[in-house]
Design a protein around this motif. Structure first.
Motif, short mmCIF file in Angstrom:
data_model
loop_
_atom_site.label_atom_id
_atom_site.label_comp_id
_atom_site.label_asym_id
_atom_site.label_seq_id
_atom_site.Cartn_x
_atom_site.Cartn_y
_atom_site.Cartn_z
N HIS A 281 0.84 -1.21 0.00
CA HIS A 281 0.00 0.00 0.00
C HIS A 281 0.87 1.25 0.00
O HIS A 281 0.56 2.25 -0.67
CB HIS A 281 -0.91 -0.02 1.22
CG HIS A 281 -1.92 1.09 1.20
ND1 HIS A 281 -1.63 2.37 1.63
CD2 HIS A 281 -3.23 1.10 0.79
CE1 HIS A 281 -2.71 3.12 1.51
NE2 HIS A 281 -3.69 2.39 1.01
N GLU A 282 1.98 1.22 0.76
CA GLU A 282 2.87 2.38 0.82
C GLU A 282 3.53 2.63 -0.54
O GLU A 282 3.69 3.79 -0.95
CB GLU A 282 3.95 2.15 1.89
CG GLU A 282 3.48 2.31 3.31
CD GLU A 282 3.23 3.77 3.64
OE1 GLU A 282 4.18 4.57 3.66
OE2 GLU A 282 2.05 4.12 3.85
N ILE A 283 3.94 1.54 -1.21
CA ILE A 283 4.64 1.71 -2.48
C ILE A 283 3.66 2.11 -3.60
O ILE A 283 4.04 2.74 -4.59
CB ILE A 283 5.38 0.41 -2.85
CG1 ILE A 283 6.48 0.14 -1.82
CG2 ILE A 283 5.97 0.45 -4.24
CD1 ILE A 283 7.22 -1.17 -2.05
N GLN A 284 2.42 1.73 -3.43
CA GLN A 284 1.44 1.97 -4.48
C GLN A 284 1.33 3.46 -4.82
O GLN A 284 1.20 3.82 -6.01
CB GLN A 284 0.06 1.43 -4.05
CG GLN A 284 -0.99 1.44 -5.14
CD GLN A 284 -0.61 0.52 -6.30
OE1 GLN A 284 -0.18 -0.61 -6.08
NE2 GLN A 284 -0.71 1.02 -7.53
N ILE A 330 9.04 12.04 -11.48
CA ILE A 330 9.13 10.58 -11.57
C ILE A 330 10.33 10.07 -10.74
O ILE A 330 10.23 9.09 -9.99
CB ILE A 330 9.25 10.15 -13.03
CG1 ILE A 330 7.92 10.39 -13.75
CG2 ILE A 330 9.63 8.67 -13.14
CD1 ILE A 330 8.00 10.18 -15.26
N GLY A 331 11.47 10.76 -10.88
CA GLY A 331 12.66 10.37 -10.13
C GLY A 331 12.45 10.49 -8.63
O GLY A 331 12.88 9.63 -7.84
N SER A 332 11.75 11.57 -8.18
CA SER A 332 11.51 11.77 -6.74
C SER A 332 10.66 10.65 -6.17
O SER A 332 10.98 10.07 -5.12
CB SER A 332 10.83 13.12 -6.54
OG SER A 332 10.46 13.28 -5.17
N HIS A 333 9.55 10.32 -6.87
CA HIS A 333 8.68 9.25 -6.35
C HIS A 333 9.33 7.87 -6.49
O HIS A 333 9.06 6.97 -5.66
CB HIS A 333 7.34 9.28 -7.10
CG HIS A 333 6.48 10.45 -6.70
ND1 HIS A 333 5.83 10.51 -5.50
CD2 HIS A 333 6.19 11.63 -7.36
CE1 HIS A 333 5.16 11.66 -5.41
NE2 HIS A 333 5.37 12.36 -6.54
N GLY A 334 10.19 7.70 -7.49
CA GLY A 334 10.93 6.44 -7.60
C GLY A 334 11.89 6.26 -6.44
O GLY A 334 12.02 5.15 -5.89
N LYS A 335 12.56 7.36 -6.05
CA LYS A 335 13.46 7.28 -4.89
C LYS A 335 12.69 6.98 -3.60
O LYS A 335 13.17 6.24 -2.72
CB LYS A 335 14.23 8.58 -4.74
CG LYS A 335 15.27 8.79 -5.83
CD LYS A 335 15.98 10.12 -5.65
CE LYS A 335 17.01 10.35 -6.77
NZ LYS A 335 17.69 11.66 -6.62
N ARG A 336 11.47 7.58 -3.53
CA ARG A 336 10.64 7.31 -2.34
C ARG A 336 10.28 5.83 -2.26
O ARG A 336 10.37 5.20 -1.19
CB ARG A 336 9.37 8.15 -2.39
CG ARG A 336 8.44 7.89 -1.20
CD ARG A 336 7.13 8.62 -1.34
NE ARG A 336 6.20 8.22 -0.31
CZ ARG A 336 4.91 8.51 -0.30
NH1 ARG A 336 4.40 9.23 -1.30
NH2 ARG A 336 4.14 8.11 0.69
N ALA A 337 9.89 5.22 -3.39
CA ALA A 337 9.55 3.79 -3.41
C ALA A 337 10.80 2.95 -3.08
O ALA A 337 10.72 1.93 -2.37
CB ALA A 337 8.99 3.40 -4.77
N ASP A 338 11.96 3.38 -3.64
CA ASP A 338 13.20 2.65 -3.37
C ASP A 338 13.54 2.67 -1.88
O ASP A 338 13.96 1.66 -1.30
CB ASP A 338 14.34 3.28 -4.18
CG ASP A 338 15.65 2.55 -3.96
OD1 ASP A 338 15.73 1.36 -4.33
OD2 ASP A 338 16.58 3.15 -3.38
N ALA A 339 13.36 3.85 -1.22
CA ALA A 339 13.64 3.96 0.22
C ALA A 339 12.72 3.06 1.04
O ALA A 339 13.15 2.41 2.01
CB ALA A 339 13.48 5.42 0.68
#
Length: 523
Positions: A281-284, A330-339
């Motif tokens: 749910h968090e990554i979604q 896109i890069g910001s939210h990708g980093k958030r999912a990666d973290a």
């Protein structure tokens, strides 16, 4: 030096005999001789007073025959040595200023006995004096009696004392032998038998011939040894049975340990599944942003190509700038999912128990949110109010993050489960609520997970930390969550895990961990 019972009996008898011998040989003869002497002394004084009274009466009446009769009153007493009748003369000095009294012989018996007016009592005789005074003459009667009778009496007392002492000594020796044989003998036999029994030999018995306390003691000893023999045999049989049972129990324990390990792994996997749902749910959210912005960028690229074909460079440049902004998002939210993925992978690894400084507030907030989203992933109709009340003064705390995260996830899952169950029964006014709070205290840091759910019944409150105990329906819980949490907090971190609850109103689980200033790091 330790004396045996036989020696003690002989010493006691000897002490009694010596004390009685002292009494019969010294104290008793001395007292009897003194009493004999006093009586003899009194008797002679009374005789002297009697003769003196007779003389006084005869002199007063001038009856000289009466005087002679009074003198001869004791004549026939075989103990008599002499009787003197003395006249007391007054001799004045020339000036008649002073005088002395002189004793002069008036009459004596026997008449031919040499007279000693200064005679006094000695070892061979007792002398008594009795004065008298009449109008005719003043004087005194002096009587001497032999002490031979007293000496004979003393000798008889000594002989009797020696005989009594000898008799007592003989009785003491006989008594010593009897006591030694009837008391020390059986007691020594009893002692020897007791020593053999203490060494594991239950065959000796005591021969009980007497009907006194010693005999009763021997009979009781024999009964006790019989009982010990039977009991020991039963214990041997019971030990053999216990050995067999222990082997069976050992195998059962091994099976239980294997089953417990499987259940613990199942509990971990269940927690991991709930955690995974929360992570998904968090990554979604960031993935939705990435997908949306990627789609927008594709459209913008198509528009930019059209503008370039038209030769409108300025419009194409503006579209390119928009594409750049979208790419940055896109890069910001990708980093958030990666973290999120890296953090969850770190917490999902098997625990090493290694402690390190962690942000306790961040950990509590993160797992409260993950627990809620995990339940939402299972049941989208579930809605609850959850919030935090965090003490910013806590900072970082030394703890094992993987272990502590499991505890927080388990407590939060239980809290949301409790409010879910209550919502099924409560009216529409009920609002489910779970609050996680932290607080710094003297030497401790406290984490509280509080809900307004069903609460825990009083009758099962003492069992909630027991392994395999659960109030959930079959198939919904292994009963290991709180037990594992308790071990992690108490054994792994040296802290405390307690509970406050009111049935029908809610529950609060409180974690208290040691808080050391040296472990707190500035961020």
């Amino acid at each position: 030096m330790v004396l045996n019972l036989k020696s003690k009996i002989w010493l006691t008898v000897a002490a009694v005999v010596l004390m009685f011998s002292f009494f019969t040989l010294y104290y008793f003869p001395d007292q009897q001789a003194k009493l004999l002497y006093d009586n003899y002394n009194t008797e002679i004084q009374n005789l002297a007073n009697t003769v003196s009274l007779g003389v006084k009466i005869g002199m007063t009446e001038q009856n000289f025959e009466g005087v002679q009769m009074a003198m001869e009153f004791v004549k026939n007493d075989p103990r008599l040595e002499f009787v003197y009748l003395l006249q007391v003369d007054t001799v004045w000095n020339e000036a008649h200023t002073s005088f002395v009294l002189e004793d002069k012989l008036f009459k004596a018996f026997p008449a031919n006995k040499e007279i000693n007016l200064g005679a006094v009592s000695n070892d061979s005789s007792i002398v008594k004096r009795s004065s008298f005074e009449t109008p005719v003459i003043s004087g005194a009667v002096l009587i001497g009696f032999s002490t031979e009778a007293i000496n004979i009496g003393k000798q008889r007392i000594r002989v009797v004392s020696l005989l009594v002492s000898g008799l007592v000594l003989g009785i003491g020796i006989v008594l010593g032998f009897v006591l030694a044989r009837n008391i020390s003998g059986p007691v020594m036999d009893l002692r020897s038998a007791a020593i053999r029994v203490s060494q594991g030999d239950f065959t000796p018995r005591v021969d009980c011939k007497s009907n006194d306390e010693i005999g009763d003691l021997g009979k009781s000893f024999n009964i006790m040894v019989d009982y010990l023999s039977r009991t020991t045999q039963k214990l041997k049989e019971a030990n053999q049975s216990l050995a067999t049972t222990n082997d069976a129990l050992h195998n059962t324990v091994l099976e239980l340990n294997a089953t417990q390990n499987q259940l613990i792994q199942k509990e971990k996997m269940a927690s991991l599944g709930e955690l995974t749902a929360g992570i998904a749910h968090e990554i979604q959210n960031p993935l939705n942003f990435v997908n949306n912005f990627s789609s927008v960028n594709q459209n913008l690229i198509d528009e930019m190509l059209e503008e370039l074909e038209k030769g409108d460079v300025e419009e194409a440049t503006a579209i390119a700038n928009d594409i750049k902004v979208m790419a940055e998002k896109i890069g910001s939210h990708g980093k958030r999912a990666d973290a999120i993925v890296k953090g969850m992978l770190q917490h999902s690894r098997s625990s090493t128990g290694e402690k390190k400084p962690i942000d306790l507030n961040a950990l509590a907030e993160e797992y409260l949110r993950l627990s809620y989203h995990g339940l939402r992933a299972k049941d989208t109709s579930f809605v609850a109010d959850y919030k935090t009340d965090l003490d910013e003064a806590i900072g970082q705390v030394e703890a094992a993050p993987e272990d502590l995260s499991r505890v927080l996830l388990n407590l939060c899952n239980n809290a949301f489960y409790s409010v879910t169950e209550k919502k099924k029964q409560a009216d529409k006014t009920y609002k489910p609520s779970v609050v996680v709070s932290t607080r710094r205290m003297d030497g401790k840091v406290e984490i509280s997970v509080k809900d307004n759910g069903t609460g825990i019944p009083e009758k099962v409150l003492s069992k909630i930390f027991n392994p395999f105990f659960t109030t959930k329906p079959a198939g919904q819980g292994t009963g290991l969550g709180l037990s594992l949490s308790y071990d992690i907090v108490v054994k792994g971190h040296g802290g405390e895990l307690s509970v406050k609850t009111h049935e029908g109103q809610g529950t609060e689980f409180i974690i208290q961990l040691p808080y050391h200033q040296a472990a707190v790091l500035s961020t």
